[in-house]
Design an enzyme around this catalytic site. Sequence first.
Site, PDB file in Angstrom:
ATOM      1  N   ASP A  93       0.943  -1.293   0.137  1.00  0.00           N
ATOM      2  CA  ASP A  93      -0.013   0.046   0.107  1.00  0.00           C
ATOM      3  C   ASP A  93       1.001   1.089   0.028  1.00  0.00           C
ATOM      4  O   ASP A  93       1.785   1.230  -0.453  1.00  0.00           O
ATOM      5  CB  ASP A  93      -0.946   0.017   1.211  1.00  0.00           C
ATOM      6  CG  ASP A  93      -2.307   0.586   1.024  1.00  0.00           C
ATOM      7  OD1 ASP A  93      -2.135   1.899   0.740  1.00  0.00           O
ATOM      8  OD2 ASP A  93      -3.136   0.105   1.152  1.00  0.00           O
ATOM      9  N   HIS A 144       2.127   1.938  -3.245  1.00  0.00           N
ATOM     10  CA  HIS A 144       1.125   3.154  -3.948  1.00  0.00           C
ATOM     11  C   HIS A 144       1.709   4.427  -3.569  1.00  0.00           C
ATOM     12  O   HIS A 144       1.072   5.272  -4.021  1.00  0.00           O
ATOM     13  CB  HIS A 144      -0.174   2.889  -3.106  1.00  0.00           C
ATOM     14  CG  HIS A 144      -0.892   1.603  -3.253  1.00  0.00           C
ATOM     15  ND1 HIS A 144      -2.101   1.280  -2.812  1.00  0.00           N
ATOM     16  CD2 HIS A 144      -0.670   0.459  -4.079  1.00  0.00           C
ATOM     17  CE1 HIS A 144      -2.577   0.339  -3.239  1.00  0.00           C
ATOM     18  NE2 HIS A 144      -1.492  -0.641  -3.955  1.00  0.00           N
TER      19      HIS A 144
END
Length: 386
Positions: free
Chosen positions: A211, A234
């Site tokens: 993430d 991310h």
Amino acid sequence: MNTISYCAFTFLLFLLAHFGESANINVAAKADANVAPALLKAWKEACAATTPSTVVIPKGTYPMTQVLLAGPCKAPIELKIEATLKAPPNPKDMEGKKEWLTIQYIDHFTLSGGGTLDGQGNVHVYGVKDTSFKSNKLPNNLSLNFLTNSVIRDITTLNSKLFHVNVLGGKNLTFDHFTIKAPGDSPNTDGIHIAKIIGVTVKDSVIGTGDDCISMGDGLENLKVTGVTCGPGHGISVGSLGKTPGEQPVKGIFVSDSKFIGTDNGVRIKTWPNSHPGIITDIHFENIDMKDVKNPIVIDQEYCPNNECSKQKPSLVKISKVSYKNIKGTSATETAVFLTCSSGVPCDGVEIGDINLTFKGGAAKTVCKNVKPKLTGKQVPPVVCK
Ligand SMILES: *[C@@H]1O[C@H](CO)[C@@H](O)[C@H](O)[C@H]1NC(C)=O
Ligand SMILES: *[C@@H]1O[C@H](CO)[C@@H](O)[C@H](O)[C@H]1NC(C)=O
Ligand SMILES: *[C@@H]1O[C@H](CO)[C@@H](O)[C@H](O)[C@H]1NC(C)=O
């Protein structure tokens, strides 16, 4: 049981040395035995010491159940983890609401030692559909709450079940040579989530996870990120903000001299639509290299994963004073620059300096909405916002 065999089968905590003014307390642990009780005992002693002290978990691999190390302590204190510590592999063996290792309410704390916190999320969590493993019940790897004047240095966190590191509250905290590792497809494994703290530095660190590499929550002021390599992951994100009422501003964020490799986003600011009011201001990105990043530059005020919100009403989080300077490299999709600001509170004071982002060796493109950036320097692709 005589003393010798007692020592052989239990943890032994002994004072290695008192040199100068500082005490060194070694946590001697036995392979396969839970290190938590010995650590807690050593911590209690060190925390009560009136001179600086160091608690050492020496080299080796040990299981460790949940541990809470709390201050205030009477003098500066260092926890040197030279070992690899392994969390209980099955989340059922952890109390759901607690973190694995929680360190809180300490002034002048140092975490160091070159060791590894292995959350073992790869064993029972990643890819498992069992609903009892819902992510809101999984533990973070390391929670750092209300630390002041503290340093986290030379530590690795591996395969956390959820966020690797959660920082909440405090003042003046530095991460230096910090390493985070988890597969790119591990769910919700944010690298470092930082909120409600003033004065944080993350430097010379490597973050690869499933993430956000670094995510910033409300009430964060004065964060400096420099010399960080992010990927997989991310990207580095401000927000998401706007989902809950009463969020404090995020301001004074400087991300520089960092690299993104194969990430979904590079530098991103995200807020929910149909949101509560909020403020994101004074955010600066400079000297950033992108390699195969899907969306290198992103402002997304319509952030709505899994369509769990209504896009009918705009975000009310006001974004202002944002700059991008010397951002270069390759975009893995055509849209290298994506600036979707709110129709309710358009972005103000966005400045774009030199950028050079290419897609497959050719032209990338820019998308913008509700923003009129001030252009300085040269932009590839051109930034044209009507
Ligand atoms: C990884 O580290 C966090 C630190 O907060 C901990 O809470 C978490 O439990 C660890 N991962 C695990 C055990 O899944
Ligand atoms: C921040 O914390 C570090 C580590 O304890 C300390 O050396 C430094 O002086 C502190 N900075 C400020 C401004 O207090
Ligand atoms: C942009 O980067 C490409 C690839 O590195 C390079 O060939 C080109 O000269 C750069 N353009 C500018 C304007 O700096």
